[in-house]
Motif scaffolding. Structure first.
Motif, PDB file in Angstrom:
ATOM      1  N   LEU A 145       0.832  -1.201   0.000  1.00  0.00           N
ATOM      2  CA  LEU A 145       0.000   0.000   0.000  1.00  0.00           C
ATOM      3  C   LEU A 145       0.868   1.252   0.000  1.00  0.00           C
ATOM      4  O   LEU A 145       0.637   2.187  -0.778  1.00  0.00           O
ATOM      5  CB  LEU A 145      -0.925  -0.005   1.215  1.00  0.00           C
ATOM      6  N   ALA A 146       1.881   1.264   0.855  1.00  0.00           N
ATOM      7  CA  ALA A 146       2.782   2.413   0.932  1.00  0.00           C
ATOM      8  C   ALA A 146       3.511   2.633  -0.394  1.00  0.00           C
ATOM      9  O   ALA A 146       3.661   3.767  -0.864  1.00  0.00           O
ATOM     10  CB  ALA A 146       3.785   2.215   2.063  1.00  0.00           C
ATOM     11  N   SER A 147       3.962   1.545  -1.022  1.00  0.00           N
ATOM     12  CA  SER A 147       4.686   1.652  -2.286  1.00  0.00           C
ATOM     13  C   SER A 147       3.806   2.242  -3.379  1.00  0.00           C
ATOM     14  O   SER A 147       4.233   3.115  -4.137  1.00  0.00           O
ATOM     15  CB  SER A 147       5.199   0.274  -2.721  1.00  0.00           C
ATOM     16  N   LEU A 148       2.564   1.767  -3.468  1.00  0.00           N
ATOM     17  CA  LEU A 148       1.650   2.266  -4.505  1.00  0.00           C
ATOM     18  C   LEU A 148       1.336   3.746  -4.282  1.00  0.00           C
ATOM     19  O   LEU A 148       1.183   4.508  -5.245  1.00  0.00           O
ATOM     20  CB  LEU A 148       0.366   1.434  -4.520  1.00  0.00           C
ATOM     21  N   ILE A 149       1.231   4.139  -3.015  1.00  0.00           N
ATOM     22  CA  ILE A 149       0.982   5.550  -2.697  1.00  0.00           C
ATOM     23  C   ILE A 149       2.181   6.394  -3.140  1.00  0.00           C
ATOM     24  O   ILE A 149       2.034   7.433  -3.788  1.00  0.00           O
ATOM     25  CB  ILE A 149       0.760   5.736  -1.181  1.00  0.00           C
ATOM     26  N   LYS A 150       3.384   5.963  -2.819  1.00  0.00           N
ATOM     27  CA  LYS A 150       4.592   6.757  -3.089  1.00  0.00           C
ATOM     28  C   LYS A 150       4.861   6.927  -4.583  1.00  0.00           C
ATOM     29  O   LYS A 150       5.273   7.999  -5.030  1.00  0.00           O
ATOM     30  CB  LYS A 150       5.809   6.104  -2.426  1.00  0.00           C
ATOM     31  N   ILE A 151       4.647   5.835  -5.368  1.00  0.00           N
ATOM     32  CA  ILE A 151       4.956   5.935  -6.795  1.00  0.00           C
ATOM     33  C   ILE A 151       3.785   6.486  -7.603  1.00  0.00           C
ATOM     34  O   ILE A 151       3.926   6.770  -8.789  1.00  0.00           O
ATOM     35  CB  ILE A 151       5.385   4.580  -7.375  1.00  0.00           C
ATOM     36  N   GLY A 152       2.622   6.630  -6.953  1.00  0.00           N
ATOM     37  CA  GLY A 152       1.471   7.231  -7.637  1.00  0.00           C
ATOM     38  C   GLY A 152       0.803   6.324  -8.647  1.00  0.00           C
ATOM     39  O   GLY A 152       0.267   6.792  -9.651  1.00  0.00           O
ATOM     40  N   ALA A 153       0.826   5.005  -8.406  1.00  0.00           N
ATOM     41  CA  ALA A 153       0.199   4.048  -9.321  1.00  0.00           C
ATOM     42  C   ALA A 153      -1.291   3.956  -8.994  1.00  0.00           C
ATOM     43  O   ALA A 153      -1.734   3.067  -8.255  1.00  0.00           O
ATOM     44  CB  ALA A 153       0.873   2.681  -9.191  1.00  0.00           C
TER      45      ALA A 153
END
Length: 541
Positions: free
Chosen positions: A330-338
């Motif tokens: 979840l954090a990764s998707l938020i950070k990269i804007g996917a």
């Protein structure tokens, strides 16, 4: 067939070498020629060779300086020196240039061909050893050091809070590990699955290939720094441990050479997550976690590039929770804007959780955990917590009391999308600010002869490779192009508004060599400094 760039200021020597050697028959091809280091670097902007053959003594930029520049930008290029007898000791005593061969002048074609055969043999052997899976398998079975490996893995997975640094260093000495430096950086090397599948069949043993890559990386690291290299799950971990000066000087070179070697030797790309610098081996676990966080940005970064966590997230971040895979994703998707993948993942999370039949308190806790996960993710990129934090917490309480699960899910999606917008806005502000600050810095310091991409990136507190791509993307010019543009415009202004001599104009514009200055000036404006000054004076009368 290996590509060669030939650099020598004597045209007749270059011409003789090009015409008299049977290049294709020997397994080589000439991809470019240059008369000095500056021209060679310009050729390499478009076509990076496997081998650089360069004279040592040349005008404008000599072979030693050229080699230093190549080592910084393209460290996997093999370099051969052409040198007179007087230059030989100077070349040997140089810094860690990792020269492949030396050839003394005057050069005979017979000697040159012998040297080329030797170089080809070394390169062929390098490729053969890297791809000899039978030998690799034997080495793999014979050289496993189980205890040492167990300790290295424990450094990145276990907490050593109750063990002093002195005790840790004793363990390191016991296992004879090269981890006693004053400063450390951790690299997390991930093989890009897409490019791997393009070059290897499914039945080929990934573990043996990874073992070979690990050996190649170990050889690269040993050329520059102390450290250890080992496999962990599907990745390769590199712990660099050396002096502060060496870590700053060679980390970027090591990262670039690993990336280039993976592509050239194995035919696939790698992504490298790079931790912040740290002191003390007890901090290795946190460094590993930050390298994992860095790799989560790989969709934002060009393939086969190093990803420095310090380039993308603010410092002093709290330790992330990596035990919960869903939170990390979840954090990764938020950070990269996917956004599309994020919405699908939220659907999955809510489907996994259950329906609105769950108790209100259970739903409220579930949503609060999701909210806090997003808040932690945004905090690592945005330096301040959202000022509406308490407002959102109250909304969570209200929405869980009065709305159905689908409405709650859509509200959470909207909240996540708003966070993505804030992160992207913050990142844009940061990149715009760095680009402007760095350009302004060039205007203020263009007269400093020692100014370089590395020194300015250090001022901006980001890595040279990230700074280089950021500067060009935001300013429309590469760092070198911008610096030359500023210096040339200032030099022309000095020429036309003062009576300073040419060498004084050169010094005022950041050049210590008058001939090099004149060369750059004529190349930029099409006329020499004296010619432009004379033309201006005639027009003024």
């Amino acid at each position: 067939m290996y590509s060669i760039l030939l650099v020598d200021d004597e045209q007749d020597i270059r011409q003789s070498i090009v015409e008299l050697v049977q290049w294709e028959k020997m397994g080589f091809r000439i991809v470019g020629e240059a008369s000095n280091g500056i021209e060679a670097l310009e050729v390499m902007e478009e076509n990076v060779p496997d081998i650089l053959i360069t004279d040592i003594r040349m005008p404008i930029m000599d072979g030693i300086e050229l080699t230093k520049r190549v080592r910084e930008k393209n460290p996997s290029v093999k370099i051969v020196f052409l040198s007179g007898y007087d230059d030989f000791e100077y070349a040997v005593d140089g810094i860690k240039l990792n020269i492949l061969e030396y050839l003394l002048k005057p050069i005979s074609i017979n000697d040159l061909e012998k040297m080329l055969n030797k170089v080809r043999g070394k390169l062929d052997l390098e490729k053969k050893e890297a791809n000899d899976l039978a030998r690799i398998e034997k080495d793999y079975l014979e050289k496993i050091e189980a205890i040492k490996m167990s300790f290295l893995v424990s450094l990145i997975t276990d907490n050593y809070n109750n063990i002093t640094e002195t005790e840790l260093q004793k363990m390191i000495e016991t296992y004879q590990l090269n981890l006693s430096g004053e400063r450390q950086v951790l690299l997390n090397v991930n093989i890009d699955s897409t490019s791997f599948k393009k070059n290897y069949h499914e039945n080929q043993n990934l573990e043996l290939i990874k073992f070979s890559l690990t050996n190649t990386i170990r050889q690269i690291v040993q050329k520059y720094l102390n450290g250890e290299v080992f496999s962990f799950m599907s990745n390769i971990i590199v712990i660099l441990s050396d002096t502060k000066e060496n870590i700053e000087l060679y980390t970027d070179i090591v990262v670039k050479e690993i990336s280039e070697s993976a592509q050239k030797i194995f035919g696939f790309s790698v992504e490298i997550g790079i931790s912040e610098e740290y002191e003390g081996m007890s901090a290795t676990k946190r460094a590993f976690q930050s390298s994992v966080s860095a790799l989560s940005y790989r969709l934002l970064i060009e393939k086969n590039k190093g990803i420095y966590i310090s380039d993308l997230e603010t410092g002093n971040q709290q330790e992330l929770v990596f035990d919960e895979a869903n939170e990390v994703k979840l954090a990764s998707l938020i950070k990269i804007g996917a956004t599309e993948e994020l919405e699908a993942f939220i659907d999955y999370l809510f489907l996994s959780f259950g329906t609105s039949n769950e108790g209100q308190e259970h739903i409220q806790i579930f949503l609060m955990e999701l909210y806090m996960a997003v808040l932690r993710a945004s905090k690592s990129v945005i330096s301040k917590y959202d000022s509406d934090m308490l407002h959102y917490i109250q909304m969570i309480s209200d929405i869980c009391h009065y709305q159905e699960m689908n409405i709650i899910k859509e509200w959470f999606k909207d909240y996540c999308l708003s966070v993505i917008d804030k992160i992207q806005m913050q990142r844009k502000k940061k990149t715009d600010s760095i680009a402007k600050q760095s350009y302004d810095y060039l205007y203020d310091h263009y007269d400093d002869p020692s100014i370089s991409l590395k020194s300015v990136s250090k001022e901006m507190l980001i890595s040279p490779s990230y700074f280089s791509s950021l500067f060009k993307k935001e300013n429309g010019l590469s760092f070198t192009e911008a610096l030359v543009k500023i210096r040339m415009e200032k030099a022309k202004e000095y020429l036309l508004t003062t009576d300073h001599k040419i060498f004084e104009v050169a010094m005022s514009s950041g050049y210590t060599d008058q001939h090099y200055f004149s060369y750059c000036f004529k190349k930029y404006f099409g006329e020499s400094p004296n010619k432009i000054r004379e033309t201006f004076k005639k027009m003024s009368y």
